[in-house]
Design an enzyme around this catalytic site. Structure first.
Site, mmCIF file in Angstrom:
data_model
loop_
_atom_site.group_PDB
_atom_site.id
_atom_site.type_symbol
_atom_site.label_atom_id
_atom_site.label_comp_id
_atom_site.label_asym_id
_atom_site.label_seq_id
_atom_site.Cartn_x
_atom_site.Cartn_y
_atom_site.Cartn_z
ATOM 1 N N GLY A 78 37.953 61.628 35.556
ATOM 2 C CA GLY A 78 38.385 60.653 34.556
ATOM 3 C C GLY A 78 39.755 60.091 34.899
ATOM 4 C CB THR A 79 42.814 61.680 36.244
ATOM 5 O OG1 THR A 79 43.040 62.501 35.100
ATOM 6 C CG2 THR A 79 44.149 61.225 36.808
ATOM 7 C CG HIS A 206 35.748 67.684 32.160
ATOM 8 N ND1 HIS A 206 36.638 68.458 31.446
ATOM 9 C CD2 HIS A 206 36.475 66.687 32.688
ATOM 10 C CE1 HIS A 206 37.848 67.930 31.561
ATOM 11 N NE2 HIS A 206 37.776 66.860 32.311
ATOM 12 C CB CYS A 330 57.272 76.617 25.099
ATOM 13 S SG CYS A 330 56.323 76.618 23.573
#
Lengths: 386, 89
Positions: A78-79, A206, A330
């Site tokens: 997808g990226t 996915h 974090c």
């Protein structure tokens, strides 16, 4: 808080990161692995078999999304579809304008593509969003009027907070300035219909229950898209490299199945998320439940707890069997807070994203909700909140 | 730095208390802010000096959630942001 904790009736509640393989995809994948090994562009029998599978995958995908088969290209992720789709749209427009407008809550893949284009002479401006993460259409209109624009990038729905974007309205505004729209549909594809108005769009298998390693690049017939990266001598500049034919077919099978069941699954998930939103707000003090409560993806909800370390919270929930994601600094590789939460003005620490799978039960959701108040109170008291 | 500034008006009001949260990661600066807000009088200003970028989003969000006024960001002498909060209740 030491010693083993029996894993209770918890569940995988991170389908927005990756949905488990749909049963319909598993069977197709196993069968296609044996038939789809050859290069679909060769002229022999084995190639024709692979070609048939790839064409079937393309047709089934197009039918599920309401597009034409020749508008569908399978990419490696997808990226990659997002990078190639958006940058290719900008490439096709570079003689008109080098300016990109994008909503402030786009996926990081869009932000990085914009920065990459910026390093090569382009410019990019973020369009602000409302406190529910919906793009500010008035601001978009002002920015479009302020100067010639190469493209507008707007996601179909937000991947962190579920808010659906007014894509059709944004497309109309952009079209009034002869500007094409790129739509990152990775968070929503399969779950809700693809919105109208895109020239180029991207999706990721996915996220709907297909295998990983399959992205979709959708280029509308007639859209001016040019390859932004080096290509190869194979037939299609949109599909550089060798497609993963078995995985593409499995992705298409999963998409068909998800579309067929989405009314029923979506209704159930929507109600379960309503239940999560209500119980979290009622049972845990000092919580910011974010995103649009109604106009949203069915399966996804995010909230942030004051005074809570997101990593400690996710780790503690994992010990109890609940697998959830977090957008807090974090927990991020960048150690920066979620730019989505920041752009909305939401609390960024103590963040948890819960996303339901197609067979997540009310009991699994309630098990998480039963554990949450105690876990939050415990993390807070260890942090020394008075 | 006009001396004409009315002390009642922001953002000129001097902080009654400064919290040095340099080097601390969120949520620590927000926890310290919550624990210290009772140490200033209602209407007084508290400034949180924080290097963690998450504080830029989280101090205003804390103010919204807890019903205090966020007055904006000033820059301390060493260039570190000072997020200014006025106690409302």
């Amino acid at each position: 808080m030491t010693g083993p904790i029996a894993v209770g009736p918890g569940a995988y509640l991170d389908s927005a990161s990756s949905e488990p393989l749909h049963p319909a995809a598993r069977d197709v994948l196993l069968a296609a692995v044996d038939q789809g090994y050859a290069d679909p562009r060769r002229l022999h029998r084995d190639a024709r078999s692979a070609r048939l599978l790839l064409d079937n995958a393309r047709e089934a995908t197009a039918e599920s999304l309401g597009t034409r088969p020749d508008e569908v290209t399978f990419t490696a992720s997808g990226t990659h579809a997002t990078h190639s789709g958006l940058l290719g749209l900008l490439e096709g427009r570079r003689r008109v304008s080098r300016r990109l407008l994008y909503s402030a809550v786009e996926h990081s893949a869009v932000l990085h593509a914009a920065a990459w284009d910026g390093d090569r002479g382009g410019s990019a401006e973020a369009v602000p969003v409302t406190p529910t993460a919906r793009v500010d259409l008035d601001a978009l209109e002002r920015l479009l009027a302020a100067g010639s624009t190469a493209a507008v990038a707007l996601q179909s729905a937000n991947h962190e907070v579920a808010t659906l974007q007014p894509v059709a309205e944004a497309a109309e505004l952009a079209a009034a300035h002869d500007t094409p729209l790129f739509v990152d549909a990775c968070a929503s594809a399969g779950r809700v219909p693809l919105p109208a108005g895109w020239s180029v769009a991207a999706a990721s298998a996915h996220k709907w229950g297909g295998p990983a390693g399959v992205g979709l690049l959708l280029v509308r017939k007639g859209a001016r898209w040019r390859p932004p990266f080096p290509v190869d001598d194979r037939a299609d500049p949109r599909a550089t490299g060798f497609e993963n034919v078995p995985a593409a077919l499995a992705a298409a099978a999963a998409l068909q199945a998800v579309v067929a069941e989405r009314q029923e699954v979506g209704r159930r998930q929507h109600a379960l998320v309503d239940h999560v939103r209500a119980r979290v707000a009622a049972e845990v003090p000092d919580v910011d439940v974010v995103g649009d409560p109604v106009d949203r993806l069915p399966h996804l909800v995010t909230f942030s707890f004051l005074y809570v370390d997101g990593e400690a919270l996710v780790t503690e929930l994992d010990r109890r069997g609940h697998a959830v994601a977090s957008g807090s600094a974090c927990t991020a590789s960048t150690l920066a807070p979620s730019h989505v939460l920041e752009a909305m003005g939401a609390l960024t620490h103590g963040n948890v994203r819960v996303s339901l799978g197609r067979d997540t039960t009310a009991a699994q959701v309630d098990a998480l909700l039963d554990d949450l108040p105690g876990v939050v109170a415990d993390v807070r008291s260890r942090a020394g909140i008075r | 730095m006009s001396s004409e500034n009315d002390a009642e008006q922001d953002p000129g009001q001097a902080p009654a208390l400064e919290l040095d949260c340099r080097g601390q990661r969120c949520p620590l600066p927000i926890i310290r802010l919550a624990n210290a807000i009772g140490d200033v009088a209602v209407g007084e200003v508290l400034a949180v000096m924080a290097t963690d970028v998450a504080a830029r989003a989280d101090v205003p969000a804390w103010c919204r959630m807890r019903g205090h006024d966020y007055l904006g960001e000033a820059i301390a002498g060493d260039g570190v942001p000072a997020y200014r909060v006025r106690r409302r209740h």
